[in-house]
Design an enzyme around this catalytic site. Structure first.
Site, PDB file in Angstrom:
ATOM      1  N   GLY A 105       0.823  -1.194   0.000  1.00 59.20           N
ATOM      2  CA  GLY A 105       0.000   0.000   0.000  1.00 59.20           C
ATOM      3  C   GLY A 105       0.862   1.250   0.000  1.00 59.20           C
ATOM      4  N   CYS A 137       5.692   9.756   0.094  1.00 63.42           N
ATOM      5  CA  CYS A 137       4.387   9.158   0.432  1.00 63.42           C
ATOM      6  C   CYS A 137       3.230   9.899  -0.247  1.00 63.42           C
ATOM      7  CB  CYS A 137       4.196   9.116   1.944  1.00 63.42           C
ATOM      8  SG  CYS A 137       5.506   8.213   2.790  1.00 63.42           S
TER       9      CYS A 137
END
Length: 211
Positions: A74, A171
């Site tokens: 993820g 991120c």
């Protein structure tokens, strides 16, 4: 959490390229059974950007000579390199009676408590997994669950060159600043970080000290 676990295998591969490690995690997870021991790998990677399942290529601003690998965890894009401790968790979540959301919280709490022991106040952020010091990200995490088991894990910036993070939106957050233990004024050997963080993680997972 599982108080009577199967034997835990802990490995220290050292400084290694990314692809063979990722492929090994996939193979172990695919082949494991209900009696397969969990594994924790503590290592460092040669320079690499990894882009998660939902990762958007536009978050890679300037890769330069650093390879980019599209992976099955993820999260968005992050950087791994020497001086960063990476901990891969190959766990049977059913055996631990834990959800992936609970595991993410547990990992974050492990890092927060470890940093507290070093005199660093850290926190988590809503909807932005990881650990932060004064809004600077010091630890990232990303997991993959397959057949009730997880792999991938977390990374903690210890004493590394942080400049490659300037080549990405870390991120997936434009302008997100990153930090490390050395940037926060903590001089600590990587071997010490490995052992202390492993001990903290073991307590969180098994509710007892590391044997």
């Amino acid at each position: 959490m599982n108080k009577n676990p199967a034997p835990l295998v802990v490995k220290y591969p050292g400084l290694v390229p990314y692809l063979p490690v990722w492929q090994a995690m996939q193979q172990i997870t695919e082949r494991r059974t209900s009696s397969t021991p969990d594994q924790i790998w503590l290592l460092e990677h040669q320079p690499v950007y990894t882009l998660g399942l939902a990762g958007k290529p536009e978050h890679i601003l300037q890769a330069g000579n650093i390879p980019v690998v599209k992976v099955d965890r993820g999260g968005q894009v992050t950087y791994h390199g020497p001086g960063q401790l990476v901990i891969y968790l190959l766990l049977d979540l059913k055996r631990h009676h834990i959800s992936i959301r609970q595991l993410v919280y547990l990992i974050e709490e492990t890092v927060i408590q470890f940093l507290k022991s070093l005199g660093i106040i850290a926190k988590r952020r809503e909807k932005a997994p990881g650990v932060y010091v004064n809004e600077h990200k010091i630890a990232a995490l990303g997991l993959k669950v397959r057949r009730g088991c997880c792999y991938h894990g977390l990374s903690l910036n210890v004493n590394m060159d942080l400049s490659p993070f300037q080549g990405i939106n870390p991120c997936g957050y434009p302008g997100l600043a990153v930090t490390s233990l050395s940037e926060e004024g903590v001089a600590i050997d990587m071997a010490q970080v490995r052992q202390q963080l492993l001990a903290c993680l073991y307590v969180q997972l098994y509710q007892r000290p590391l044997p």
